[in-house]
Design an enzyme around this catalytic site. Sequence first.
Site, PDB file in Angstrom:
ATOM      1  N   ASP A 100     -14.450 -12.753 -20.636  1.00 29.16           N
ATOM      2  CA  ASP A 100     -14.960 -12.181 -19.204  1.00 29.16           C
ATOM      3  C   ASP A 100     -16.235 -11.960 -18.983  1.00 29.16           C
ATOM      4  O   ASP A 100     -16.835 -12.358 -18.045  1.00 29.16           O
ATOM      5  CB  ASP A 100     -13.953 -11.175 -18.655  1.00 29.16           C
ATOM      6  CG  ASP A 100     -14.065  -9.926 -19.815  1.00 29.16           C
ATOM      7  OD1 ASP A 100     -14.294 -10.224 -20.916  1.00 29.16           O
ATOM      8  OD2 ASP A 100     -13.371  -8.893 -19.383  1.00 29.16           O
ATOM      9  N   ASP A 103     -21.830  -7.922 -22.450  1.00 27.26           N
ATOM     10  CA  ASP A 103     -22.699  -6.990 -22.069  1.00 27.26           C
ATOM     11  C   ASP A 103     -23.679  -6.938 -23.227  1.00 27.26           C
ATOM     12  O   ASP A 103     -24.761  -7.457 -23.331  1.00 27.26           O
ATOM     13  CB  ASP A 103     -21.888  -5.690 -21.647  1.00 27.26           C
ATOM     14  CG  ASP A 103     -22.656  -4.545 -21.145  1.00 27.26           C
ATOM     15  OD1 ASP A 103     -24.068  -4.676 -20.714  1.00 27.26           O
ATOM     16  OD2 ASP A 103     -22.243  -3.504 -21.026  1.00 27.26           O
ATOM     17  N   ASN A 106     -21.841  -6.823 -28.316  1.00 26.30           N
ATOM     18  CA  ASN A 106     -21.046  -6.248 -29.513  1.00 26.30           C
ATOM     19  C   ASN A 106     -19.806  -6.576 -29.824  1.00 26.30           C
ATOM     20  O   ASN A 106     -19.380  -7.093 -31.112  1.00 26.30           O
ATOM     21  CB  ASN A 106     -21.096  -4.554 -29.402  1.00 26.30           C
ATOM     22  CG  ASN A 106     -22.173  -3.747 -29.827  1.00 26.30           C
ATOM     23  OD1 ASN A 106     -23.229  -4.448 -30.457  1.00 26.30           O
ATOM     24  ND2 ASN A 106     -22.420  -2.759 -29.174  1.00 26.30           N
TER      25      ASN A 106
HETATM   26  P1  IMP Z   1     -19.912  -5.628 -24.904  1.00 28.45           P
HETATM   27  O1  IMP Z   1     -19.342  -5.557 -26.155  1.00 28.45           O
HETATM   28  O2  IMP Z   1     -21.008  -4.563 -24.552  1.00 28.45           O
HETATM   29  O3  IMP Z   1     -20.793  -6.880 -24.819  1.00 28.45           O
HETATM   30  O4  IMP Z   1     -18.732  -5.442 -23.814  1.00 28.45           O
HETATM   31  C1  IMP Z   1     -17.946  -6.346 -24.093  1.00 28.45           C
HETATM   32  C2  IMP Z   1     -16.530  -6.047 -22.901  1.00 28.45           C
HETATM   33  O5  IMP Z   1     -16.506  -4.847 -22.511  1.00 28.45           O
HETATM   34  C3  IMP Z   1     -16.452  -7.082 -22.048  1.00 28.45           C
HETATM   35  O6  IMP Z   1     -15.907  -8.425 -22.595  1.00 28.45           O
HETATM   36  C4  IMP Z   1     -15.620  -6.520 -21.168  1.00 28.45           C
HETATM   37  O7  IMP Z   1     -14.185  -6.392 -21.303  1.00 28.45           O
HETATM   38  C5  IMP Z   1     -15.957  -4.821 -21.435  1.00 28.45           C
HETATM   39  N1  IMP Z   1     -17.128  -4.713 -20.197  1.00 28.45           N
HETATM   40  C6  IMP Z   1     -18.670  -4.660 -20.136  1.00 28.45           C
HETATM   41  N2  IMP Z   1     -19.296  -4.413 -19.008  1.00 28.45           N
HETATM   42  C7  IMP Z   1     -18.042  -4.341 -18.140  1.00 28.45           C
HETATM   43  C8  IMP Z   1     -18.125  -4.076 -16.687  1.00 28.45           C
HETATM   44  O8  IMP Z   1     -19.078  -4.238 -16.034  1.00 28.45           O
HETATM   45  N3  IMP Z   1     -16.752  -4.050 -16.378  1.00 28.45           N
HETATM   46  C9  IMP Z   1     -15.728  -4.245 -16.853  1.00 28.45           C
HETATM   47  N4  IMP Z   1     -15.691  -4.359 -18.128  1.00 28.45           N
HETATM   48  C10 IMP Z   1     -17.028  -4.562 -18.840  1.00 28.45           C
HETATM   49 MG    MG Z   2     -13.698  -8.634 -22.848  1.00 26.58          MG
END
Ligand code: IMP
Ligand code: MG
Length: 182
Positions: A100, A103, A106
Site C-alpha cells: 500500500d 514510508d 523498514n
Molecule cells: P515503513 O516501514 O515506514 O515503510 O511503513 C510501512 C507501513 O506502515 C506501510 O506499508 C503502511 O502499512 C504503514 N504506514 C506508513 N505510513 C502510513 C500512513 O501515512 N498511513 C497509514 N499507514 C501508514
Molecule cells: Mg503496508
Amino acid sequence: MENYHIEKLISEQEINEKVVSLAKQITKDYNSEEVVLVGTLKGSIIFLGNIMPLIDNDNLIVDFISASSYGSGTMSSGDVHILKDLDNSIEGKNVLIIEDLIDTGNTISYIYNMLKARKPKTIKLCSLLDKPSRRIHKELKIDYLGFTIEDYFVVGYGMDFAERYRNLPYIGKVIFDEENNK
Ligand code: IMP
Ligand code: MG
C-alpha cells in the site's frame, strides 16, 4: 485526546485510473508467465482486490504476508515481525509484492530481503503510494508505483489510523488540529 479531521487527497477516480494503467503494464511485462502476487496485509487489501482482476494472466497466483513494525506513534521501527507468512513456496517463481505505502522502507525492505533469500526467479515491488521524504532504505526500487505523496499521514483505500478508516473509498490525509494552531 487529540482532535483531527480527514481531508481528501486522492479521489476514487484518480486511484481507479492509476490502477488500470499499472495493471496494463503488469499484464504486458509478465506476458502470461506465472506470477505470484504477494499482498501485504492488511493495508494492501483494497489495492490488491482492485488491481488483480485487471491483470490479464491465467497464471496469476495470490498469496499473503503480514508484518508488523513495532514503533511509537506514526513512525515504524526497524524491528519487523512476521505475523503471517506465505502459504506456499516461491522458489523459482516470479514474485510481485503488492504494497500500500512505502514510508521509511523498514517493513518492505525486511519482507523483500526475506523473500529474496527464498530464491524466487524474479522479485519486483508494486506500491500504490510512496512517501520518499522519510525513507531510510534508499536502495529500494519501486518497479510499479501509483503516486508519490508528501509526508502526510494518510488513510483509506485499505490504510488505517489505529485500525480505522480502511473502508474509505478514497485516500485522505489526517489533519491533526494542533497543527493548525502552530
Ligand atoms: P515503513 O516501514 O515506514 O515503510 O511503513 C510501512 C507501513 O506502515 C506501510 O506499508 C503502511 O502499512 C504503514 N504506514 C506508513 N505510513 C502510513 C500512513 O501515512 N498511513 C497509514 N499507514 C501508514
Ligand atoms: Mg503496508
